[in-house]
Design an enzyme around this catalytic site. Structure first.
Site, PDB file in Angstrom:
ATOM      1  N   ASP A 118      -6.062   0.496   0.609  1.00  0.00           N
ATOM      2  CA  ASP A 118      -6.196   0.690   2.054  1.00  0.00           C
ATOM      3  C   ASP A 118      -7.554   0.128   2.483  1.00  0.00           C
ATOM      4  OD1 ASP A 118      -8.075   2.513   1.167  1.00  0.00           O
ATOM      5  OD2 ASP A 118      -7.198   4.229   2.202  1.00  0.00           O
ATOM      6  N   LYS A 170       0.829  -1.200   0.000  1.00  0.00           N
ATOM      7  CA  LYS A 170       0.000   0.000   0.000  1.00  0.00           C
ATOM      8  C   LYS A 170       0.865   1.253   0.000  1.00  0.00           C
ATOM      9  CE  LYS A 170      -1.416   2.456   3.296  1.00  0.00           C
ATOM     10  NZ  LYS A 170      -1.947   3.031   4.540  1.00  0.00           N
TER      11      LYS A 170
END
Length: 208
Positions: free
Chosen positions: A134, A116
């Protein structure tokens, strides 16, 4: 249906940008590491003070563990984050000439940097197409069935298949802002949602 969903998201959130504030790839990297299990608003409050005294790997290292912990304490998990940030800064200096690497494989070698974080840096700092998954992106992708997956990687790969590559980075922001404003984790605002007619999960919440 996916094309229609994406069209609505693009129209609704066109021009959406990251909430994190930064002035360099290094500041963005540190901010994203701090954002784990923490709101971007809180991170911005912390980094506003931190970056005034330390906005390079060398300056962060000069703070040391105790001082850095004090500066980032309100972000949560501050001891582990401080440890990872210091190790990352040392690696940046030792292996990358003090600069944030511009490719994904090098980024994920840095302590505290997962897919991420690396995707955010690639997308936002270096303008490379990337989809950072996320909690918001994961939730929205599954609820809309844009990409069904049990892990962030499964969702990332699924989104890459249905979203044109040139729109990956923008779509990442559409999904985040939709998750923050409308499709919330506990009480999604389905009545206000521009996607309710094309959302396979809306009926599950509208009847409650």
């Amino acid at each position: 249906m996916h094309a229609q969903q994406l069209e609505i998201l693009e129209k609704t959130y066109s021009g959406a940008i990251p909430e994190l504030k930064f002035n360099s790839p290094f500041e963005l990297l540190i901010a994203v590491i701090l954002s784990a299990q923490c709101t971007d608003k809180r991170v911005n409050l912390v980094t506003e003070k931190l970056f005034k005294i330390a906005n390079t790997p060398q300056k962060i290292l000069s703070l040391g563990q105790t001082k850095l912990e004090e500066e980032i304490k309100s972000c949560g998990f501050y001891r582990m984050k401080a440890k990872n940030i210091l190790m990352t800064c040392k690696m940046l200096i030792d292996d990358f000439g003090g600069e944030v690497p511009t490719n994904f494989d090098d980024l994920i070698k840095l302590p505290g940097v997962g897919r991420k974080t690396a995707n955010v840096v690639m997308s936002v700092a270096f303008k490379e197409p990337a989809i950072a998954v996320d909690t918001h992106v994961f939730r929205i992708a599954n609820r809309l069935k844009l990409a069904i997956g049990n892990t962030p990687l499964e969702v990332e790969l699924g989104l890459q298949k249905i979203i044109p590559r040139e729109k990956w980075s923008d779509a990442h922001h559409w999904l985040i802002w939709h998750g923050r404003k409308i499709c919330k984790a506990q009480r999604p605002l389905c009545d206000e949602c521009p996607l309710k007619k094309v959302c396979p999960s809306a009926k599950n919440f509208l009847k409650n």
